[in-house]
Motif scaffolding. Structure first.
Motif, PDB file in Angstrom:
ATOM      1  N   MET A  42       0.849  -1.192   0.000  1.00 33.57           N
ATOM      2  CA  MET A  42       0.000   0.000   0.000  1.00 33.57           C
ATOM      3  C   MET A  42       0.889   1.249   0.000  1.00 33.57           C
ATOM      4  SD  MET A  42      -2.989   1.091   2.713  1.00 33.57           S
ATOM      5  CE  MET A  42      -4.001  -0.360   2.411  1.00 33.57           C
ATOM      6  N   LYS A  43       0.607   2.174  -0.885  1.00 32.36           N
ATOM      7  CA  LYS A  43       1.383   3.401  -0.956  1.00 32.36           C
ATOM      8  C   LYS A  43       0.996   4.348   0.180  1.00 32.36           C
ATOM      9  CE  LYS A  43       2.041   3.175  -5.958  1.00 32.36           C
ATOM     10  NZ  LYS A  43       1.819   3.850  -7.261  1.00 32.36           N
ATOM     11  N   GLU A  44       1.895   5.321   0.439  1.00 33.08           N
ATOM     12  CA  GLU A  44       1.693   6.240   1.556  1.00 33.08           C
ATOM     13  C   GLU A  44       0.384   7.018   1.417  1.00 33.08           C
ATOM     14  OE1 GLU A  44       2.708   8.469   5.137  1.00 33.08           O
ATOM     15  OE2 GLU A  44       3.237   6.499   4.306  1.00 33.08           O
ATOM     16  N   GLU A  45       0.060   7.449   0.209  1.00 27.62           N
ATOM     17  CA  GLU A  45      -1.175   8.211   0.041  1.00 27.62           C
ATOM     18  C   GLU A  45      -2.411   7.354   0.322  1.00 27.62           C
ATOM     19  OE1 GLU A  45       0.504   7.543  -4.222  1.00 27.62           O
ATOM     20  OE2 GLU A  45       1.262   7.959  -2.200  1.00 27.62           O
ATOM     21  N   GLN A  46      -2.323   6.067  -0.001  1.00 25.83           N
ATOM     22  CA  GLN A  46      -3.419   5.157   0.320  1.00 25.83           C
ATOM     23  C   GLN A  46      -3.556   4.979   1.821  1.00 25.83           C
ATOM     24  OE1 GLN A  46      -1.749   2.031  -2.345  1.00 25.83           O
ATOM     25  NE2 GLN A  46      -3.851   1.842  -3.107  1.00 25.83           N
ATOM     26  N   LEU A  47      -2.410   4.915   2.493  1.00 25.58           N
ATOM     27  CA  LEU A  47      -2.406   4.757   3.946  1.00 25.58           C
ATOM     28  C   LEU A  47      -3.026   5.993   4.616  1.00 25.58           C
ATOM     29  CD1 LEU A  47      -1.266   2.260   5.421  1.00 25.58           C
ATOM     30  CD2 LEU A  47       0.764   3.597   5.968  1.00 25.58           C
ATOM     31  N   LEU A  48      -2.683   7.171   4.103  1.00 27.66           N
ATOM     32  CA  LEU A  48      -3.247   8.402   4.651  1.00 27.66           C
ATOM     33  C   LEU A  48      -4.752   8.482   4.386  1.00 27.66           C
ATOM     34  CD1 LEU A  48      -0.422  10.900   3.620  1.00 27.66           C
ATOM     35  CD2 LEU A  48      -0.938  10.089   5.932  1.00 27.66           C
ATOM     36  N   HIS A  49      -5.146   8.007   3.229  1.00 25.05           N
ATOM     37  CA  HIS A  49      -6.586   7.979   2.914  1.00 25.05           C
ATOM     38  C   HIS A  49      -7.324   7.036   3.865  1.00 25.05           C
ATOM     39  CE1 HIS A  49     -10.258   8.155   0.551  1.00 25.05           C
ATOM     40  NE2 HIS A  49     -10.293   6.824   0.548  1.00 25.05           N
ATOM     41  N   LEU A  50      -6.697   5.881   4.143  1.00 24.84           N
ATOM     42  CA  LEU A  50      -7.294   4.933   5.088  1.00 24.84           C
ATOM     43  C   LEU A  50      -7.452   5.583   6.453  1.00 24.84           C
ATOM     44  CD1 LEU A  50      -8.220   2.094   5.980  1.00 24.84           C
ATOM     45  CD2 LEU A  50      -5.798   1.507   6.306  1.00 24.84           C
ATOM     46  N   LEU A  51      -6.407   6.280   6.922  1.00 24.34           N
ATOM     47  CA  LEU A  51      -6.471   6.955   8.211  1.00 24.34           C
ATOM     48  C   LEU A  51      -7.609   7.983   8.240  1.00 24.34           C
ATOM     49  CD1 LEU A  51      -5.054   7.344  11.017  1.00 24.34           C
ATOM     50  CD2 LEU A  51      -3.773   9.201   9.940  1.00 24.34           C
ATOM     51  N   ASP A  52      -7.744   8.751   7.162  1.00 21.72           N
ATOM     52  CA  ASP A  52      -8.791   9.775   7.094  1.00 21.72           C
ATOM     53  C   ASP A  52     -10.192   9.170   7.139  1.00 21.72           C
ATOM     54  OD1 ASP A  52      -6.960  11.813   6.985  1.00 21.72           O
ATOM     55  OD2 ASP A  52      -6.976  11.977   4.796  1.00 21.72           O
ATOM     56  N   SER A  53     -10.306   7.943   6.642  1.00 20.36           N
ATOM     57  CA  SER A  53     -11.624   7.299   6.600  1.00 20.36           C
ATOM     58  C   SER A  53     -12.022   6.676   7.934  1.00 20.36           C
ATOM     59  CB  SER A  53     -11.628   6.201   5.528  1.00 20.36           C
ATOM     60  OG  SER A  53     -10.875   5.065   5.953  1.00 20.36           O
ATOM     61  N   MET A  54     -11.091   6.606   8.871  1.00 18.81           N
ATOM     62  CA  MET A  54     -11.353   5.930  10.142  1.00 18.81           C
ATOM     63  C   MET A  54     -12.011   6.872  11.139  1.00 18.81           C
ATOM     64  SD  MET A  54      -7.682   3.911  10.387  1.00 18.81           S
ATOM     65  CE  MET A  54      -7.944   3.191  12.009  1.00 18.81           C
ATOM     66  N   THR A  55     -12.910   6.312  11.937  1.00 19.44           N
ATOM     67  CA  THR A  55     -13.492   7.090  13.034  1.00 19.44           C
ATOM     68  C   THR A  55     -12.462   7.248  14.136  1.00 19.44           C
ATOM     69  OG1 THR A  55     -14.311   5.146  14.212  1.00 19.44           O
ATOM     70  CG2 THR A  55     -15.757   6.102  12.523  1.00 19.44           C
ATOM     71  N   LEU A  56     -12.703   8.169  15.031  1.00 20.21           N
ATOM     72  CA  LEU A  56     -11.794   8.366  16.159  1.00 20.21           C
ATOM     73  C   LEU A  56     -11.695   7.089  16.989  1.00 20.21           C
ATOM     74  CD1 LEU A  56      -9.974  10.127  17.897  1.00 20.21           C
ATOM     75  CD2 LEU A  56     -12.038  11.058  19.010  1.00 20.21           C
ATOM     76  N   GLU A  57     -12.813   6.402  17.174  1.00 22.09           N
ATOM     77  CA  GLU A  57     -12.803   5.151  17.937  1.00 22.09           C
ATOM     78  C   GLU A  57     -11.929   4.099  17.257  1.00 22.09           C
ATOM     79  OE1 GLU A  57     -16.827   7.071  18.849  1.00 22.09           O
ATOM     80  OE2 GLU A  57     -15.437   6.915  17.146  1.00 22.09           O
ATOM     81  N   GLU A  58     -11.999   4.030  15.936  1.00 21.97           N
ATOM     82  CA  GLU A  58     -11.192   3.053  15.200  1.00 21.97           C
ATOM     83  C   GLU A  58      -9.701   3.383  15.312  1.00 21.97           C
ATOM     84  OE1 GLU A  58     -14.192   1.585  11.632  1.00 21.97           O
ATOM     85  OE2 GLU A  58     -13.114   3.487  11.414  1.00 21.97           O
ATOM     86  N   LYS A  59      -9.375   4.655  15.267  1.00 19.92           N
ATOM     87  CA  LYS A  59      -7.964   5.052  15.398  1.00 19.92           C
ATOM     88  C   LYS A  59      -7.445   4.746  16.795  1.00 19.92           C
ATOM     89  CE  LYS A  59      -8.859   9.177  13.589  1.00 19.92           C
ATOM     90  NZ  LYS A  59      -8.714  10.556  13.019  1.00 19.92           N
ATOM     91  N   ILE A  60      -8.228   5.013  17.807  1.00 25.01           N
ATOM     92  CA  ILE A  60      -7.811   4.723  19.185  1.00 25.01           C
ATOM     93  C   ILE A  60      -7.609   3.221  19.371  1.00 25.01           C
ATOM     94  CG2 ILE A  60      -8.581   4.724  21.596  1.00 25.01           C
ATOM     95  CD1 ILE A  60      -9.955   7.430  20.982  1.00 25.01           C
ATOM     96  N   ALA A  61      -8.474   2.428  18.773  1.00 20.77           N
ATOM     97  CA  ALA A  61      -8.358   0.972  18.913  1.00 20.77           C
ATOM     98  C   ALA A  61      -7.052   0.459  18.327  1.00 20.77           C
ATOM     99  CB  ALA A  61      -9.546   0.284  18.242  1.00 20.77           C
ATOM    100  N   GLN A  62      -6.530   1.128  17.306  1.00 19.96           N
ATOM    101  CA  GLN A  62      -5.247   0.721  16.732  1.00 19.96           C
ATOM    102  C   GLN A  62      -4.100   0.864  17.734  1.00 19.96           C
ATOM    103  OE1 GLN A  62      -4.308  -0.620  13.540  1.00 19.96           O
ATOM    104  NE2 GLN A  62      -6.487  -1.085  13.729  1.00 19.96           N
ATOM    105  N   LEU A  63      -4.319   1.614  18.784  1.00 23.10           N
ATOM    106  CA  LEU A  63      -3.280   1.856  19.790  1.00 23.10           C
ATOM    107  C   LEU A  63      -3.375   0.875  20.955  1.00 23.10           C
ATOM    108  CD1 LEU A  63      -3.562   5.763  19.971  1.00 23.10           C
ATOM    109  CD2 LEU A  63      -2.581   4.315  18.174  1.00 23.10           C
ATOM    110  N   VAL A  64      -4.222  -0.139  20.812  1.00 22.73           N
ATOM    111  CA  VAL A  64      -4.460  -1.102  21.887  1.00 22.73           C
ATOM    112  C   VAL A  64      -3.772  -2.423  21.566  1.00 22.73           C
ATOM    113  CG1 VAL A  64      -6.223  -2.389  23.150  1.00 22.73           C
ATOM    114  CG2 VAL A  64      -6.647  -0.007  22.491  1.00 22.73           C
ATOM    115  N   LEU A  65      -2.972  -2.925  22.514  1.00 25.87           N
ATOM    116  CA  LEU A  65      -2.226  -4.182  22.378  1.00 25.87           C
ATOM    117  C   LEU A  65      -2.695  -5.138  23.469  1.00 25.87           C
ATOM    118  CD1 LEU A  65       0.100  -5.972  21.321  1.00 25.87           C
ATOM    119  CD2 LEU A  65       1.676  -4.584  22.677  1.00 25.87           C
TER     120      LEU A  65
END
Length: 738
Positions: free
Chosen positions: A1-24
């Motif tokens: 996945m290219k960087e611009e695709q990764l940034l687009h994916l991040l932009d499409s995520m809800t705040l809850e989804e982004k926070i969940a990525q920080l959970v181990l």
């Protein structure tokens, strides 16, 4: 996945989804919903967070990993795969020596190859990243995790740090499913707890932190490690997990680290117990502002970041930055294209414990062993000698170290098995002698995993059999040591001697008047002062791993030569700790005459020097150093000089010698150590052969943190020292010109 695709994916995520990525989370959260109820309730986390969590750790085996990843992706709205991490420290199924043993090889190229094998086995089983290497510098063997370190020296630790990262990761993570992401730990200075007590306070000057403790972490970062784990301790009064100066100012800004910073187990929540956070909401704020990207095994980020952002207390950009780091790591690993990363049961069957992997494990084990004493040539054992192998470690398979959590113990070669392959059955006798411990309660909760019910009658039989075997022998090989669970995490000790009943066994055997070869299985340097004169030979084996028995037997019978050297000093007594080779001189050093014998820096009841020093290790042959010479007596900034020495093998057996370069800065704007390791070479020399060993001295090699905290070399006189250990050196002087 290219960087611009990764940034687009991040932009499409809800705040809850982004926070969940920080959970181990651990694998137990990803069992069936019924089985995961307990873990969820324990930390107070919802199923929705688990279904979106960024990573899972300590899930093993291709079949299990594929199942968890498949189930997870079925629920994932964005198709973002889980990151699979694990504690794979020095071996998966094929286990190499503990890191302290790997440090004793002084062979970074060998260690790199060992970690390549670890990565290959681990990735075949589905794990994509490891919480290794641990590069904490340790000068206090009371701390149990000294076994995970490569020793007491910043230079040597840095070399091994870089080698391990390169071994795990290869050149590029995304081009090989045989590599895994590396996580250097524990950032920072975890190896210097007060009193050697686990999880305890660390307090030191910034100069010492930068000069001695930070270099090995930076070597890992410079080598491209993808993750950094925070330590449990404080740094200048602030816990590392909430320490902005450490995580943002130094790691991310000064060093330019762009990977993922994750906490150690529940360390985010422990900010409250440390007393710097009022509650979990406060802990989440401190950690995310400090620069933490991922929270291990707590609900601190999961349950509090949303509220903090919604209230405006924490900027959403901090969550975005952390989530993007996690996504970038997943992308580097190629998980968006192959979320299983080539893991398969078929690949496991071909890879795990392969013949090639075992061969490398035997080589590493042999190079990690250190010969500390060998009076009257008792070793190597001659073919005509009758040998009694005695001791609790004589036929013990648990010789891989505490952190070999996936070791295949049935595949471990014991000392007995190895020695029986080297000698005639009629000349070999064996007896256990005693258990490793008499009171297993000292292991705390770890005791429940062990058989600890030996009765008095069995103990009498063990001793009787040992004496009988010894009486029939010419040479006694006595395998003693601390229990594997007496070292490692949570295993700090105030007494560093062998268990009393093991010493009693040694005393009884010594009364027979026969030469004793003592082999020590330990995860730390022990105090050997009281027993060193009771035995003819001492072999420090550490915990050598899967191929222990074969490697040791080849050494004992002279099929190969010892080459290991200590990467940590052995104290005379616990009261002498910390004792290390690169100390500062004092205003009243013991070595300077002209003062009253009493009023100098010394002990009344012990020497200043260690029992066995850093860099020390014997061989079956002898090496003579001569003709130490410089290409020029001085040099300027930007130039270099060459330092050469001749090393001659004066014995009758070929051997590998570790030629060590130390330098002393005679006068500095701040006090400098009496000597510092600045280079080493491991060279093979045949009997009668003389080899010239060359080192290049640069201005960069002489740099340190000056009075103004600038990292640079100061002009003046230096002493260069080369030799076989830190206390056996030839010397010459040179000058760095202004």
């Amino acid at each position: 996945m290219k960087e611009e695709q990764l940034l687009h994916l991040l932009d499409s995520m809800t705040l809850e989804e982004k926070i969940a990525q920080l959970v181990l989370l651990t694998g137990e959260f990803f069992d069936s919903e019924e089985r995961s109820i307990g873990p969820k309730q324990k930390i107070g986390i919802t199923q929705d967070v688990i279904d979106m969590a960024g990573a899972v750790y300590n899930v093993f085996g291709a079949e299990e990993v594929v199942k968890i990843q498949s189930n997870y992706l079925k629920k994932s709205k964005k198709g973002i795969p889980l990151l699979i991490l694990a504690d794979i420290i020095h071996g998966y199924k094929t286990v190499f020596p503990i890191p302290l043993g790997l440090g004793s090889t002084w062979n970074p190229d060998l260690v790199r190859k060992c970690m390549e094998i670890v990565a290959d086995e681990t990735s075949a089983s589905g794990v994509q990243g490891t919480f290794s290497p641990m590069v904490d510098l340790v000068r206090d063997p009371r701390w149990g995790r000294v076994m995970e370190s490569t020793g007491e020296d910043a230079f040597l630790n840095s070399v091994f740090s870089a080698a391990m990262v390169k071994g795990f990761q290869g050149e590029r993570l995304d081009t090989s499913n045989r590599s895994i992401a590396s996580c250097v730990k524990h950032f920072a200075a975890y190896g210097a707890p007060e009193g050697g007590r686990e999880y305890n306070t660390v307090d030191m000057s910034e100069r010492r932190l930068r000069q001695d403790y930070l270099p090995a972490y930076k070597a890992a970062v410079d080598s491209g490690c993808e993750m950094v784990m925070t330590s449990f301790n404080t740094v200048d009064g602030v816990p590392a997990t909430g320490n902005k100066w450490l995580l943002r100012d130094i790691l991310k800004e000064e060093w330019g680290f762009e990977g993922v910073v994750l906490s150690d187990y529940a360390a985010t929540q422990e900010l409250i117990l440390h007393g710097v956070a009022e509650d979990e909401l406060d802990a989440a704020r401190l950690a995310i502002e400090a620069g933490l990207d991922m929270d291990m095994k707590t609900s601190v980020f999961a349950n509090n970041l949303l509220e903090l952002v919604n209230k405006g207390t924490v900027s959403e950009s901090l969550v975005d930055q952390a989530a993007l780091r996690v996504l970038r790591l997943k992308n580097k690993l190629g998980l968006f294209e192959d979320p299983y990363r080539g893991a398969s049961v078929e690949r496991e069957q071909v890879t795990l414990l392969s013949e090639n992997n075992r061969k490398m494990a035997r080589e590493a084990a042999a190079q990690s062993v250190v010969l500390l004493k060998n009076d009257k040539g008792v070793l190597p054992i001659q073919p005509d000698k009758k040998v009694a192998l005695i001791g609790p470690y004589s036929d013990e398979k648990m010789i891989c170290g505490m952190w070999a959590i996936q070791a295949e113990y049935e595949a471990v070669v014991t000392l007995k098995e190895g020695m029986k392959r080297q000698t005639a059955e009629a000349s070999f006798f064996h007896a256990k002698g005693c258990d490793i411990l008499e009171d297993y309660s000292v292991l705390g909760g770890m005791a429940k995993y062990l058989k600890t019910d030996t009765n008095p009658e069995e103990k009498e039989v063990y001793l009787s059999d040992a004496m009988q075997a010894a009486e029939q022998s010419d040479v006694i090989v006595l395998a003693l040591g601390e229990h594997m669970f007496q070292s490692g995490e949570g295993a700090s000790r105030t007494e560093l001697s062998l268990p009393e009943h093991q010493l009693t066994l040694l005393d009884k055997l010594s009364l027979l008047g026969k030469p004793i070869v003592l082999i020590l299985f330990t995860g730390r340097p022990l105090v050997l002062t009281g027993l060193v004169n009771k035995v003819a030979s001492i072999v420090q084996a550490w915990y050598p791993g899967t191929e222990t028995g074969n490697a040791l037997a080849e050494l004992l019978y002279g099929k190969r030569n010892f080459s290991g050297k200590l990467s940590i000093s052995f104290p005379h007594s616990v009261g002498q700790i910390p004792v290390y080779y690169n100390e500062f001189s004092t205003g009243r050093p013991l070595s300077v005459s002209g003062r009253s014998e009493r009023f100098v820096s010394k002990y009344l009841d012990a020497p200043n020097a260690p029992l066995f020093p850093f860099g020390y290790g014997l061989s079956y042959t002898n090496f003579e150093y001569s003709d130490l010479r410089l290409s020029h007596p001085s040099f300027s900034y930007g130039d270099t000089i060459q330092l050469s020495v001749d090393v001659t093998n004066t014995g009758e057996m070929s051997g590998a010698e570790i030629v060590q370069l130390y330098i002393r800065d005679v006068t500095g704007s701040v006090v400098r150590p009496v000597k510092e390791l600045k280079g080493f070479q491991k060279v093979n020399i045949e009997p009668g052969e003389t080899l010239t060993v060359l080192f290049i001295i640069t201005e960069e090699l002489l740099r340190f943190y000056t009075l103004e905290m600038e990292y640079k070399a100061e002009p003046g006189k230096f002493i260069a020292m080369i030799g076989t250990s830190s206390d056996s050196l030839l010397e010459t002087e040179f000058t760095l010109l202004p």
